[in-house]
Write a protein that holds these residues in place. Structure first.
Motif, short mmCIF file in Angstrom:
data_model
loop_
_atom_site.label_atom_id
_atom_site.label_comp_id
_atom_site.label_asym_id
_atom_site.label_seq_id
_atom_site.Cartn_x
_atom_site.Cartn_y
_atom_site.Cartn_z
N PHE A 4 0.84 -1.21 0.00
CA PHE A 4 0.00 0.00 0.00
C PHE A 4 0.87 1.25 0.00
O PHE A 4 0.59 2.20 -0.73
CB PHE A 4 -0.96 0.00 1.19
CG PHE A 4 -1.82 1.23 1.23
CD1 PHE A 4 -2.88 1.37 0.33
CD2 PHE A 4 -1.56 2.26 2.12
CE1 PHE A 4 -3.66 2.52 0.34
CE2 PHE A 4 -2.33 3.40 2.13
CZ PHE A 4 -3.40 3.53 1.24
N GLU A 5 1.91 1.26 0.83
CA GLU A 5 2.80 2.43 0.85
C GLU A 5 3.49 2.62 -0.50
O GLU A 5 3.62 3.74 -0.99
CB GLU A 5 3.85 2.27 1.96
CG GLU A 5 3.28 2.41 3.35
CD GLU A 5 4.28 2.03 4.41
OE1 GLU A 5 5.19 1.20 4.14
OE2 GLU A 5 4.17 2.58 5.53
N HIS A 6 3.92 1.53 -1.10
CA HIS A 6 4.55 1.61 -2.42
C HIS A 6 3.56 2.15 -3.45
O HIS A 6 3.91 3.02 -4.26
CB HIS A 6 5.08 0.23 -2.84
CG HIS A 6 5.76 0.24 -4.16
ND1 HIS A 6 7.00 0.83 -4.35
CD2 HIS A 6 5.39 -0.26 -5.36
CE1 HIS A 6 7.35 0.70 -5.61
NE2 HIS A 6 6.39 0.04 -6.25
N PHE A 7 2.35 1.64 -3.40
CA PHE A 7 1.31 2.11 -4.32
C PHE A 7 1.04 3.60 -4.12
O PHE A 7 0.98 4.36 -5.08
CB PHE A 7 0.03 1.30 -4.11
CG PHE A 7 -1.13 1.81 -4.91
CD1 PHE A 7 -1.24 1.54 -6.26
CD2 PHE A 7 -2.14 2.58 -4.31
CE1 PHE A 7 -2.31 2.01 -7.01
CE2 PHE A 7 -3.20 3.06 -5.04
CZ PHE A 7 -3.29 2.76 -6.40
N THR A 8 0.90 4.02 -2.89
CA THR A 8 0.61 5.42 -2.58
C THR A 8 1.73 6.34 -3.07
O THR A 8 1.46 7.38 -3.69
CB THR A 8 0.39 5.61 -1.07
OG1 THR A 8 -0.66 4.76 -0.64
CG2 THR A 8 0.05 7.04 -0.72
N LEU A 9 2.96 5.95 -2.83
CA LEU A 9 4.10 6.75 -3.30
C LEU A 9 4.16 6.78 -4.82
O LEU A 9 4.51 7.81 -5.41
CB LEU A 9 5.39 6.22 -2.71
CG LEU A 9 5.58 6.46 -1.21
CD1 LEU A 9 6.83 5.75 -0.70
CD2 LEU A 9 5.65 7.95 -0.91
N SER A 10 3.82 5.69 -5.47
CA SER A 10 3.82 5.65 -6.93
C SER A 10 2.76 6.57 -7.50
O SER A 10 3.01 7.30 -8.46
CB SER A 10 3.60 4.22 -7.43
OG SER A 10 4.68 3.41 -7.08
N VAL A 11 1.58 6.56 -6.92
CA VAL A 11 0.51 7.44 -7.38
C VAL A 11 0.91 8.90 -7.19
O VAL A 11 0.72 9.74 -8.07
CB VAL A 11 -0.83 7.13 -6.67
CG1 VAL A 11 -1.87 8.19 -6.96
CG2 VAL A 11 -1.34 5.77 -7.10
N GLY A 115 5.55 4.99 -13.14
CA GLY A 115 4.77 3.84 -12.67
C GLY A 115 5.51 2.52 -12.71
O GLY A 115 4.93 1.48 -12.39
N GLN A 116 6.81 2.54 -13.07
CA GLN A 116 7.57 1.29 -13.11
C GLN A 116 7.56 0.62 -11.74
O GLN A 116 7.73 1.27 -10.71
CB GLN A 116 9.01 1.54 -13.54
CG GLN A 116 9.12 1.79 -15.01
CD GLN A 116 10.56 2.03 -15.44
OE1 GLN A 116 11.43 2.29 -14.63
NE2 GLN A 116 10.79 1.96 -16.74
N GLY A 117 7.31 -0.66 -11.75
CA GLY A 117 7.29 -1.41 -10.50
C GLY A 117 5.96 -1.37 -9.79
O GLY A 117 5.80 -1.99 -8.74
N LEU A 118 5.00 -0.65 -10.33
CA LEU A 118 3.71 -0.51 -9.68
C LEU A 118 2.97 -1.86 -9.62
O LEU A 118 2.23 -2.12 -8.69
CB LEU A 118 2.85 0.53 -10.42
CG LEU A 118 1.59 1.01 -9.74
CD1 LEU A 118 1.92 1.63 -8.39
CD2 LEU A 118 0.88 2.02 -10.62
N TYR A 119 3.21 -2.71 -10.60
CA TYR A 119 2.49 -3.98 -10.64
C TYR A 119 3.27 -5.14 -10.04
O TYR A 119 2.83 -6.25 -10.04
CB TYR A 119 2.13 -4.33 -12.10
CG TYR A 119 1.20 -3.31 -12.70
CD1 TYR A 119 -0.13 -3.28 -12.33
CD2 TYR A 119 1.66 -2.37 -13.62
CE1 TYR A 119 -0.99 -2.34 -12.86
CE2 TYR A 119 0.81 -1.44 -14.16
CZ TYR A 119 -0.51 -1.42 -13.78
OH TYR A 119 -1.36 -0.50 -14.31
#
Length: 120
Positions: A4-11, A115-119
């Motif tokens: 979730f933290e990774h996703f939030t930072l990516s967004v 967005g690299q690494g988002l998935y």
């Protein structure tokens, strides 16, 4: 860092890239970065919208849309209104379509990097 933290930072990173690109590209043409939303929306629609429907689609104030369209017209990015400006469709000129394509290409490239690494 959890997912979730990774996703939030990516967004957040994607949003930051988008705003930077929008501001830089639009500034080159004497336009506000916030107006890129209208430009991109106009380029994506099959049928040209009225100012009221553009405001609804973008969830922005009608007055802001009207100001942006007036500036787009002065700069040659949208066709001039006919007699009934409130119900007239807003059509991009070739210059407006080219600007929208340019902004989209730069944004797509930057957003892909952000967005690299988002998935993963």
């Amino acid at each position: 860092m959890d997912r979730f933290e990774h996703f939030t930072l990516s967004v957040f990173s994607i949003t930051r890239y988008w705003n930077k690109i929008a501001t830089e590209e639009m500034r080159e043409h004497g336009l506000k970065g916030a107006y890129v939303l209208y430009l991109i929306t106009l380029s994506d629609l099959e049928e040209p919208p009225t100012a009221a429907s553009l405001a609804e689609l973008t969830q922005r104030d009608k007055a802001d849309v009207s100001r942006a369209i007036a500036i787009f017209q002065k700069k040659g990015f949208v066709e001039p209104y006919g007699e009934n400006r409130y119900r007239a469709p807003i059509c991009l000129t070739e210059a407006g379509k080219a600007l929208a394509r340019n902004v989209r290409q730069k944004a797509d490239s930057a957003l892909a990097q952000a967005g690299q690494g988002l998935y993963d």
